[in-house]
Design a protein around this motif. Structure first.
Motif, PDB file in Angstrom:
ATOM      1  N   ASP A 147       0.847  -1.201   0.000  1.00 19.31           N
ATOM      2  CA  ASP A 147       0.000   0.000   0.000  1.00 19.31           C
ATOM      3  C   ASP A 147       0.880   1.248   0.000  1.00 19.31           C
ATOM      4  N   TRP A 148       0.398   2.297  -0.677  1.00 19.52           N
ATOM      5  CA  TRP A 148       1.155   3.538  -0.781  1.00 19.52           C
ATOM      6  C   TRP A 148       0.639   4.571   0.213  1.00 19.52           C
ATOM      7  N   GLU A 165       1.503  12.447  -2.990  1.00 24.38           N
ATOM      8  CA  GLU A 165       0.761  11.252  -3.389  1.00 24.38           C
ATOM      9  C   GLU A 165       1.715  10.085  -3.640  1.00 24.38           C
ATOM     10  N   ASN A 166       1.318   8.886  -3.160  1.00 26.09           N
ATOM     11  CA  ASN A 166       2.120   7.668  -3.355  1.00 26.09           C
ATOM     12  C   ASN A 166       3.573   7.913  -2.963  1.00 26.09           C
ATOM     13  N   ALA A 177       9.647  14.488   3.262  1.00 30.99           N
ATOM     14  CA  ALA A 177       9.036  15.355   2.260  1.00 30.99           C
ATOM     15  C   ALA A 177       9.678  16.729   2.279  1.00 30.99           C
ATOM     16  N   ASN A 178       9.671  17.382   1.146  1.00 32.63           N
ATOM     17  CA  ASN A 178      10.125  18.764   1.074  1.00 32.63           C
ATOM     18  C   ASN A 178       9.013  19.685   1.588  1.00 32.63           C
ATOM     19  N   ARG A 195      -3.346   3.986   0.190  1.00 33.45           N
ATOM     20  CA  ARG A 195      -4.105   3.563  -0.985  1.00 33.45           C
ATOM     21  C   ARG A 195      -3.450   2.314  -1.544  1.00 33.45           C
ATOM     22  N   ASP A 196      -4.252   1.352  -2.016  1.00 33.36           N
ATOM     23  CA  ASP A 196      -3.675   0.112  -2.530  1.00 33.36           C
ATOM     24  C   ASP A 196      -3.000   0.339  -3.875  1.00 33.36           C
ATOM     25  N   THR A 197      -2.264  -0.670  -4.323  1.00 33.19           N
ATOM     26  CA  THR A 197      -1.472  -0.516  -5.547  1.00 33.19           C
ATOM     27  C   THR A 197      -2.334  -0.370  -6.791  1.00 33.19           C
ATOM     28  N   LEU A 198      -3.583  -0.837  -6.735  1.00 38.94           N
ATOM     29  CA  LEU A 198      -4.484  -0.689  -7.872  1.00 38.94           C
ATOM     30  C   LEU A 198      -5.113   0.699  -7.925  1.00 38.94           C
TER      31      LEU A 198
END
Length: 212
Positions: A147-148, A165-166, A177-178, A195-198
């Motif tokens: 998962d991302w 995102e991701n 993160a910047n 969020r899942d890979t799909l």
């Protein structure tokens, strides 16, 4: 607002007088077109308009995500409508003082049934970078390991947010993160979701905390 079960103005377009027929998600509704305002808005109305504007600006960075991943459509309320409702509910208006105060811990940017994040720490390695850590709670489940993570960053008294995102997979447990230039040196508020890979299923977002 009335609902039309058999098209009232089939074959027409535009408006007829003050009656407007709108097609929303395959359903036709009749509405009365509001009259043009002839007087200046009151102080209360201005605060309500300002809250709507602030909510739209806050969501600007993750609007596309929220349109797909903020719960499920409820009747005529889209995912976007639900996400905006969440923001406006948590941008509290004090009409007596004439102020709008965000309730950051209660704000959400993601709604779903996926396994939620367990935030651990927030650190600032440099004024320009923010490191977020979370628990790898995948428990060896291959589907959850990949998962991302989605990261939302807001700054105190800043209207715009930053959405990553991701950013990294659940098993990574950390991401740096910047920090946008306009947020450097400000109090930062951070949320996480997965969020899942799909790209189909998401978790509820979780408030990870604030860092000064």
């Amino acid at each position: 607002m009335g609902k039309i079960y058999d098209s009232l103005l089939s074959g027409t377009s535009g408006r007829t007088g003050r009656i407007v027929v709108a097609n929303m998600f395959g359903n036709e509704f009749t509405k009365i077109r509001p009259r043009k305002r002839t007087s200046a808005p009151s102080a209360k109305q201005l605060l309500i308009y300002q809250r709507m504007r602030l909510s739209a600006e806050f969501m600007q960075s993750y609007r596309a995500y929220a349109c797909d991943h903020f719960g499920r459509r409820i009747g005529m309320k889209s995912c976007y409508n639900l996400a905006m409702t969440n923001l406006m509910t948590n941008f509290l208006i004090d009409f007596a003082a004439g102020t709008i105060t965000p309730q950051y811990p209660s704000i959400s940017f993601s709604k779903g049934s996926l396994l939620a994040a367990v935030p651990l720490t927030l650190t600032l390695p440099t004024p320009e970078t923010l490191t977020v850590t979370w628990q790898d709670n995948s428990a060896g489940n291959p589907a959850r390991e990949t998962d991302w993570v989605q990261i939302l960053i807001a700054a105190k008294d800043q209207p715009l947010t930053s959405f990553v995102e991701n950013a990294a997979q659940r098993t990574a447990g950390t991401y740096t993160a910047n920090v946008p230039p306009q947020m450097v040196g400000q109090d930062l508020y951070v949320w996480l979701a997965f969020r899942d890979t799909l790209g189909e299923e998401v978790s509820n977002s979780v408030y990870a905390g604030t860092i000064i």
